[in-house]
Design a protein around this motif. Structure first.
Motif, PDB file in Angstrom:
ATOM      1  N   UNK A 127     -11.377  -0.291   1.823  1.00 19.18           N
ATOM      2  CA  UNK A 127     -12.868  -0.864   1.734  1.00 19.18           C
ATOM      3  C   UNK A 127     -12.774  -2.392   1.572  1.00 19.18           C
ATOM      4  N   UNK A 128     -11.667  -3.256   1.076  1.00 21.21           N
ATOM      5  CA  UNK A 128     -11.698  -4.568   1.317  1.00 21.21           C
ATOM      6  C   UNK A 128     -11.491  -4.999   2.536  1.00 21.21           C
ATOM      7  N   UNK A 129     -10.766  -4.350   3.340  1.00 20.49           N
ATOM      8  CA  UNK A 129     -10.515  -4.702   4.689  1.00 20.49           C
ATOM      9  C   UNK A 129     -11.839  -4.703   5.568  1.00 20.49           C
ATOM     10  N   UNK A 130     -12.652  -3.395   5.371  1.00 16.14           N
ATOM     11  CA  UNK A 130     -13.956  -3.545   5.751  1.00 16.14           C
ATOM     12  C   UNK A 130     -14.935  -4.784   5.362  1.00 16.14           C
ATOM     13  N   UNK A 131     -14.893  -5.057   4.190  1.00 14.61           N
ATOM     14  CA  UNK A 131     -15.736  -6.306   3.703  1.00 14.61           C
ATOM     15  C   UNK A 131     -15.211  -7.383   4.491  1.00 14.61           C
TER      16      UNK A 131
ATOM     17  N   UNK B 212     -22.249  -9.171  12.719  1.00  9.66           N
ATOM     18  CA  UNK B 212     -22.905  -8.311  13.573  1.00  9.66           C
ATOM     19  C   UNK B 212     -22.477  -7.136  14.109  1.00  9.66           C
ATOM     20  N   UNK B 213     -21.084  -7.164  13.729  1.00 10.73           N
ATOM     21  CA  UNK B 213     -20.179  -5.793  14.058  1.00 10.73           C
ATOM     22  C   UNK B 213     -20.634  -4.796  13.255  1.00 10.73           C
TER      23      UNK B 213
END
Length: 125
Positions: free
Chosen positions: A109-113, A121-122
């Motif tokens: 989840x932190x990597x996604x943030x 824009x990704x």
């Protein structure tokens, strides 16, 4: 274990090579390879990465992945928050105190943030 250590071990095992065999072929000690695989050594040198890629005769994409993984595999990380806000410094310190207790789900989840902050824009879904 670091991401590079895991990748190196997987590559070596896929190719059916022992640490001792690989070490002798690329001119390092088996103890050094073991330390890399277990995250006891820092990120390897560019020269070492080239020897590994050459030894296994990996294709360019796989070699590029190996180099990228090595760049994010330092087991001891220093965060310099000088010049940043007090919130940045507090966050960095809190993360360093609690990182060992984070679950794989929380890390993802932190990597996604971070990914969204880096590439807004990704939309990865």
């Amino acid at each position: 274990m670091t991401p590079f250590g895991e990748a190196l071990r997987d590559l070596r095992r896929r190719k059916g090579v022992s640490q001792k065999q690989m070490a002798a072929a690329i001119g390092v000690s088996a103890a050094y390879l073991s330390a890399l695989e277990h995250g006891k050594r820092g990120a390897p040198s560019f020269d070492f990465l080239q020897r590994v890629a050459g030894y296994f005769n990996v294709i360019w994409d796989e070699a590029e992945d190996l180099f990228r993984i090595a760049n994010v595999s330092a087991p001891k990380v220093l965060l310099d928050t000088s010049g940043l806000t007090p919130e940045h410094t507090a966050f960095a310190n809190r993360l360093s105190e609690q990182i060992r207790g984070l679950s794989a789900e929380t890390i993802r989840a932190l990597e996604d943030v971070l990914e969204k902050a880096t590439f807004p824009d990704n939309d990865r879904g």
